[in-house]
Design a protein around this motif. Structure first.
Motif, PDB file in Angstrom:
ATOM      1  N   ARG A  33       0.918  -1.172   0.036  1.00 61.30           N
ATOM      2  CA  ARG A  33      -0.102  -0.054  -0.063  1.00 61.30           C
ATOM      3  C   ARG A  33       0.790   1.121   0.099  1.00 61.30           C
ATOM      4  NH1 ARG A  33      -1.613   3.095   4.194  1.00 61.30           N
ATOM      5  NH2 ARG A  33      -1.047   1.569   5.545  1.00 61.30           N
ATOM      6  N   VAL A  34       0.902   1.967  -1.039  1.00 60.26           N
ATOM      7  CA  VAL A  34       1.970   3.134  -1.233  1.00 60.26           C
ATOM      8  C   VAL A  34       1.349   4.475  -0.550  1.00 60.26           C
ATOM      9  CG1 VAL A  34       2.845   4.659  -2.711  1.00 60.26           C
ATOM     10  CG2 VAL A  34       2.254   2.235  -3.377  1.00 60.26           C
ATOM     11  N   VAL A  35       2.173   4.827   0.522  1.00 57.88           N
ATOM     12  CA  VAL A  35       1.843   5.899   1.080  1.00 57.88           C
ATOM     13  C   VAL A  35       2.347   7.232   0.327  1.00 57.88           C
ATOM     14  CG1 VAL A  35       2.172   7.180   3.332  1.00 57.88           C
ATOM     15  CG2 VAL A  35       1.859   4.606   3.401  1.00 57.88           C
ATOM     16  N   ALA A  36       3.548   7.133  -0.072  1.00 60.60           N
ATOM     17  CA  ALA A  36       4.028   8.155  -1.053  1.00 60.60           C
ATOM     18  C   ALA A  36       4.793   7.616  -2.246  1.00 60.60           C
ATOM     19  CB  ALA A  36       5.016   9.238  -0.360  1.00 60.60           C
ATOM     20  N   ALA A  37       4.998   8.429  -3.254  1.00 61.06           N
ATOM     21  CA  ALA A  37       5.617   7.942  -4.490  1.00 61.06           C
ATOM     22  C   ALA A  37       6.769   9.178  -5.171  1.00 61.06           C
ATOM     23  CB  ALA A  37       4.871   7.608  -5.737  1.00 61.06           C
ATOM     24  N   GLY A  38       7.956   8.806  -5.206  1.00 59.42           N
ATOM     25  CA  GLY A  38       8.931   9.877  -5.471  1.00 59.42           C
ATOM     26  C   GLY A  38       8.643  10.180  -6.979  1.00 59.42           C
ATOM     27  N   VAL A  39       8.923  11.599  -7.241  1.00 53.52           N
ATOM     28  CA  VAL A  39       8.789  11.819  -8.873  1.00 53.52           C
ATOM     29  C   VAL A  39      10.157  12.192  -9.356  1.00 53.52           C
ATOM     30  CG1 VAL A  39       7.868  13.661 -10.334  1.00 53.52           C
ATOM     31  CG2 VAL A  39       6.587  12.732  -8.256  1.00 53.52           C
ATOM     32  N   GLU A  56       3.870   2.084 -25.947  1.00 50.67           N
ATOM     33  CA  GLU A  56       2.779   2.998 -26.327  1.00 50.67           C
ATOM     34  C   GLU A  56       1.882   2.936 -24.971  1.00 50.67           C
ATOM     35  OE1 GLU A  56       2.197   4.849 -29.016  1.00 50.67           O
ATOM     36  OE2 GLU A  56       4.255   4.444 -29.725  1.00 50.67           O
ATOM     37  N   PRO A  57       1.444   4.229 -24.809  1.00 53.34           N
ATOM     38  CA  PRO A  57       0.176   4.518 -23.963  1.00 53.34           C
ATOM     39  C   PRO A  57      -1.060   3.493 -23.998  1.00 53.34           C
ATOM     40  CG  PRO A  57       1.151   6.505 -24.296  1.00 53.34           C
ATOM     41  CD  PRO A  57       1.621   5.589 -25.246  1.00 53.34           C
ATOM     42  N   PRO A  58      -1.851   3.326 -23.272  1.00 56.30           N
ATOM     43  CA  PRO A  58      -1.921   3.730 -21.865  1.00 56.30           C
ATOM     44  C   PRO A  58      -0.900   3.129 -20.810  1.00 56.30           C
ATOM     45  CG  PRO A  58      -3.696   2.068 -22.091  1.00 56.30           C
ATOM     46  CD  PRO A  58      -2.988   2.302 -23.478  1.00 56.30           C
ATOM     47  N   PHE A  59      -0.302   3.706 -19.910  1.00 53.10           N
ATOM     48  CA  PHE A  59       0.387   3.105 -18.703  1.00 53.10           C
ATOM     49  C   PHE A  59       0.505   4.229 -17.858  1.00 53.10           C
ATOM     50  CE2 PHE A  59       3.522   4.815 -22.074  1.00 53.10           C
ATOM     51  CZ  PHE A  59       4.072   5.999 -21.253  1.00 53.10           C
ATOM     52  N   THR A  60       1.152   3.712 -16.405  1.00 49.94           N
ATOM     53  CA  THR A  60       1.356   4.360 -15.439  1.00 49.94           C
ATOM     54  C   THR A  60       2.767   4.507 -15.223  1.00 49.94           C
ATOM     55  OG1 THR A  60      -0.872   3.794 -14.430  1.00 49.94           O
ATOM     56  CG2 THR A  60       1.008   4.745 -12.911  1.00 49.94           C
ATOM     57  N   VAL A  61       3.205   5.965 -15.176  1.00 47.40           N
ATOM     58  CA  VAL A  61       4.826   6.166 -14.545  1.00 47.40           C
ATOM     59  C   VAL A  61       4.998   5.933 -13.243  1.00 47.40           C
ATOM     60  CG1 VAL A  61       5.297   7.043 -16.676  1.00 47.40           C
ATOM     61  CG2 VAL A  61       4.591   8.484 -14.768  1.00 47.40           C
ATOM     62  N   GLY A  62       6.249   6.095 -12.673  1.00 49.50           N
ATOM     63  CA  GLY A  62       6.447   6.097 -11.581  1.00 49.50           C
ATOM     64  C   GLY A  62       7.276   4.854 -10.856  1.00 49.50           C
ATOM     65  N   ALA A  95       6.610  -0.153 -13.015  1.00 44.09           N
ATOM     66  CA  ALA A  95       6.509  -0.456 -11.805  1.00 44.09           C
ATOM     67  C   ALA A  95       5.048   0.027 -11.352  1.00 44.09           C
ATOM     68  CB  ALA A  95       7.443   0.204 -10.815  1.00 44.09           C
ATOM     69  N   ASN A  96       4.521   1.251 -12.023  1.00 41.51           N
ATOM     70  CA  ASN A  96       3.209   1.676 -11.691  1.00 41.51           C
ATOM     71  C   ASN A  96       3.088   2.302 -10.659  1.00 41.51           C
ATOM     72  OD1 ASN A  96       2.057   0.494 -14.159  1.00 41.51           O
ATOM     73  ND2 ASN A  96       2.153  -1.457 -12.991  1.00 41.51           N
ATOM     74  N   GLY A  97       4.262   2.987 -10.231  1.00 45.23           N
ATOM     75  CA  GLY A  97       4.512   3.884  -8.846  1.00 45.23           C
ATOM     76  C   GLY A  97       3.463   4.619  -8.606  1.00 45.23           C
ATOM     77  N   TYR A  98       2.778   5.549  -9.411  1.00 40.87           N
ATOM     78  CA  TYR A  98       1.860   6.403  -8.960  1.00 40.87           C
ATOM     79  C   TYR A  98       0.439   5.981  -8.794  1.00 40.87           C
ATOM     80  CZ  TYR A  98       4.968   9.950 -11.322  1.00 40.87           C
ATOM     81  OH  TYR A  98       6.227  10.851 -11.468  1.00 40.87           O
ATOM     82  N   GLY A 300      13.769  22.315 -13.400  1.00 41.65           N
ATOM     83  CA  GLY A 300      15.203  22.044 -13.268  1.00 41.65           C
ATOM     84  C   GLY A 300      15.522  22.829 -12.139  1.00 41.65           C
ATOM     85  N   SER A 301      14.933  23.529 -11.230  1.00 40.96           N
ATOM     86  CA  SER A 301      15.322  24.209 -10.332  1.00 40.96           C
ATOM     87  C   SER A 301      14.821  23.901  -8.902  1.00 40.96           C
ATOM     88  CB  SER A 301      14.954  25.900 -10.647  1.00 40.96           C
ATOM     89  OG  SER A 301      13.678  25.826 -10.624  1.00 40.96           O
ATOM     90  N   ALA A 302      14.250  22.640  -8.888  1.00 44.70           N
ATOM     91  CA  ALA A 302      13.652  22.496  -7.582  1.00 44.70           C
ATOM     92  C   ALA A 302      14.548  21.904  -6.616  1.00 44.70           C
ATOM     93  CB  ALA A 302      12.776  21.301  -7.760  1.00 44.70           C
ATOM     94  N   LEU A 303      14.538  22.609  -5.296  1.00 41.30           N
ATOM     95  CA  LEU A 303      15.581  22.222  -4.458  1.00 41.30           C
ATOM     96  C   LEU A 303      15.237  20.574  -4.069  1.00 41.30           C
ATOM     97  CD1 LEU A 303      18.052  23.058  -3.054  1.00 41.30           C
ATOM     98  CD2 LEU A 303      16.640  23.928  -1.172  1.00 41.30           C
ATOM     99  N   GLY A 304      16.116  19.648  -4.101  1.00 41.33           N
ATOM    100  CA  GLY A 304      15.958  18.273  -3.612  1.00 41.33           C
ATOM    101  C   GLY A 304      14.827  17.452  -4.356  1.00 41.33           C
ATOM    102  N   LYS A 305      13.900  16.831  -3.783  1.00 32.96           N
ATOM    103  CA  LYS A 305      12.824  15.997  -4.374  1.00 32.96           C
ATOM    104  C   LYS A 305      11.550  16.320  -4.498  1.00 32.96           C
ATOM    105  CE  LYS A 305      13.662  12.471  -5.530  1.00 32.96           C
ATOM    106  NZ  LYS A 305      14.162  11.742  -6.873  1.00 32.96           N
ATOM    107  N   VAL A 306      10.675  15.859  -5.422  1.00 32.97           N
ATOM    108  CA  VAL A 306       9.405  16.265  -5.340  1.00 32.97           C
ATOM    109  C   VAL A 306       8.871  14.836  -5.138  1.00 32.97           C
ATOM    110  CG1 VAL A 306       7.304  16.928  -7.139  1.00 32.97           C
ATOM    111  CG2 VAL A 306       9.709  18.193  -7.224  1.00 32.97           C
ATOM    112  N   VAL A 307       7.765  14.842  -4.367  1.00 32.28           N
ATOM    113  CA  VAL A 307       7.172  13.590  -3.822  1.00 32.28           C
ATOM    114  C   VAL A 307       5.607  13.716  -4.008  1.00 32.28           C
ATOM    115  CG1 VAL A 307       6.652  11.997  -1.816  1.00 32.28           C
ATOM    116  CG2 VAL A 307       8.953  12.879  -2.330  1.00 32.28           C
ATOM    117  N   LEU A 308       4.973  12.749  -4.498  1.00 29.09           N
ATOM    118  CA  LEU A 308       3.489  12.460  -4.415  1.00 29.09           C
ATOM    119  C   LEU A 308       2.871  11.898  -3.118  1.00 29.09           C
ATOM    120  CD1 LEU A 308       2.793  11.234  -8.107  1.00 29.09           C
ATOM    121  CD2 LEU A 308       2.524  13.567  -7.220  1.00 29.09           C
ATOM    122  N   ARG A 309       1.972  12.247  -2.600  1.00 25.53           N
ATOM    123  CA  ARG A 309       1.436  11.655  -1.582  1.00 25.53           C
ATOM    124  C   ARG A 309       0.051  11.123  -1.637  1.00 25.53           C
ATOM    125  NH1 ARG A 309       2.228  13.093   3.911  1.00 25.53           N
ATOM    126  NH2 ARG A 309       2.567  15.255   3.515  1.00 25.53           N
TER     127      ARG A 309
END
Length: 310
Positions: A33-39, A56-62, A95-98, A300-309
């Motif tokens: 059960r995914v709590v958070a997924a990195g981008v 080819e799509p459809p697919f889920t990235v992450g 991996a269908n992480g999102y 390209g200017s984000a500091l550190g990581k972007v994460v999906l909750r």
């Protein structure tokens, strides 16, 4: 369950939230059960079609996930339901992480670092394994060496600075001026503003360069290496011309792309729990707003990581 999917290649706007079937784990797999997924940038390249890993799509990235084991299949003895785990399974396959649930071979996951939450843990696998596999597995960085990390304030770079430091190396990093204090606080001995100075004019005799930028930066990095030094690139992995140029100057060349590695994940978790590695998450975005997360990494200017909750 909810998952972010896409029906065509394109910009961030092709990402949409949908109801899909929950995956079923096969032999030797766990359901998480995914709590958070990195981008990560690779997610955007696959989304746009620039890197056609998933057809080819459809697919889920992450690929980066952190969550809780929901169930285990026969053959899994490393984890039990309720265990907190993290990892980067399946890459370069889907991996269908999102999504709210993923399945993965148990040995492509590791126990989540105990001292951080799932959001920060989700920002670690791909970027952390890239840094670990480049600097430790490939370069064998050790005390007494000097390492130059390009993009020291980025997702891979900010972890690489700390990994090199934890290995006892002196660390030089390039970063924009706005990120200098951040990168110094990570342990960099020297930070160079790549927009104001030419690193090749102020750095020399480096043992290892980690290139996270590519292009001319990778080429000019050869000029700062000591004889026999190593250029490790995560961008120009297949550049035969660059490899030949390095060899012709008595230098070494290696291209690295992260692969699933439970031992590496465990080592990174140990660094986190011992206080020698921290994951900086600059933005936390809801799963339904995945398009916004992709817009953030596109700058390209984000500091550190972007994460999906989720």
């Amino acid at each position: 369950m909810r998952a972010v999917t896409q029906r065509s290649f394109g910009g961030p706007d092709v990402l949409e939230l949908a109801e899909v079937d929950r995956p079923r784990p096969l032999l030797n797999e766990v359901l998480v059960r995914v709590v958070a997924a990195g981008v990560n940038p690779i997610d955007a390249h696959v989304r746009s079609g620039a890197i056609p890993l998933l057809g080819e799509p459809p697919f889920t990235v992450g690929w980066d996930v952190s969550g809780v084991v929901e169930s285990v299949s026969p053959g899994v003895n490393r984890f039990a339901p309720g265990d907190e785990v993290y990892g980067m399974p399946w890459i370069p396959r889907a991996a269908n992480g999102y999504a709210e649930y993923v399945t993965a071979p148990s040995r492509q996951l590791a126990r989540k670092p105990a001292t951080i939450d799932h959001v920060r843990a989700a920002g670690l696998p791909l970027a952390g394994l890239t840094a670990w596999q480049a600097l430790v597995d490939t370069a064998g960085v050790r005390g007494g060496q000097t390492v130059l990390v390009h993009g020291g304030g980025g997702g891979v770079g900010h972890l690489a600075v700390q990994v090199a430091r934890a290995r006892g190396a002196a660390v030089i990093a390039t970063a924009s001026a706005a990120k200098h204090d951040f990168v110094r606080d990570l342990g960099a001995d020297e930070v160079i503003d790549h927009r104001a100075a030419d690193f090749a004019e102020v750095v020399a005799g480096v043992d290892v360069v980690l290139d996270t930028v590519g292009g001319d930066t990778a080429v000019r990095s050869l000029d700062v290496l000591r004889p026999g030094g190593l250029l490790v690139t995560i961008v120009e992995m297949t550049d035969a011309g660059l490899a030949a140029r390095a060899a012709g100057r008595g230098l070494r060349f290696a291209g690295v792309t992260a692969e699933p590695d439970s031992a590496g994940l465990a080592a990174l978790a140990d660094l986190v729990d011992s206080g020698r590695l921290r994951v900086h998450v600059g933005h936390v975005v809801a799963l339904a707003d995945a398009a916004r997360a992709h817009e953030l990494i596109a700058t390209g200017s984000a500091l550190g990581k972007v994460v999906l909750r989720t």
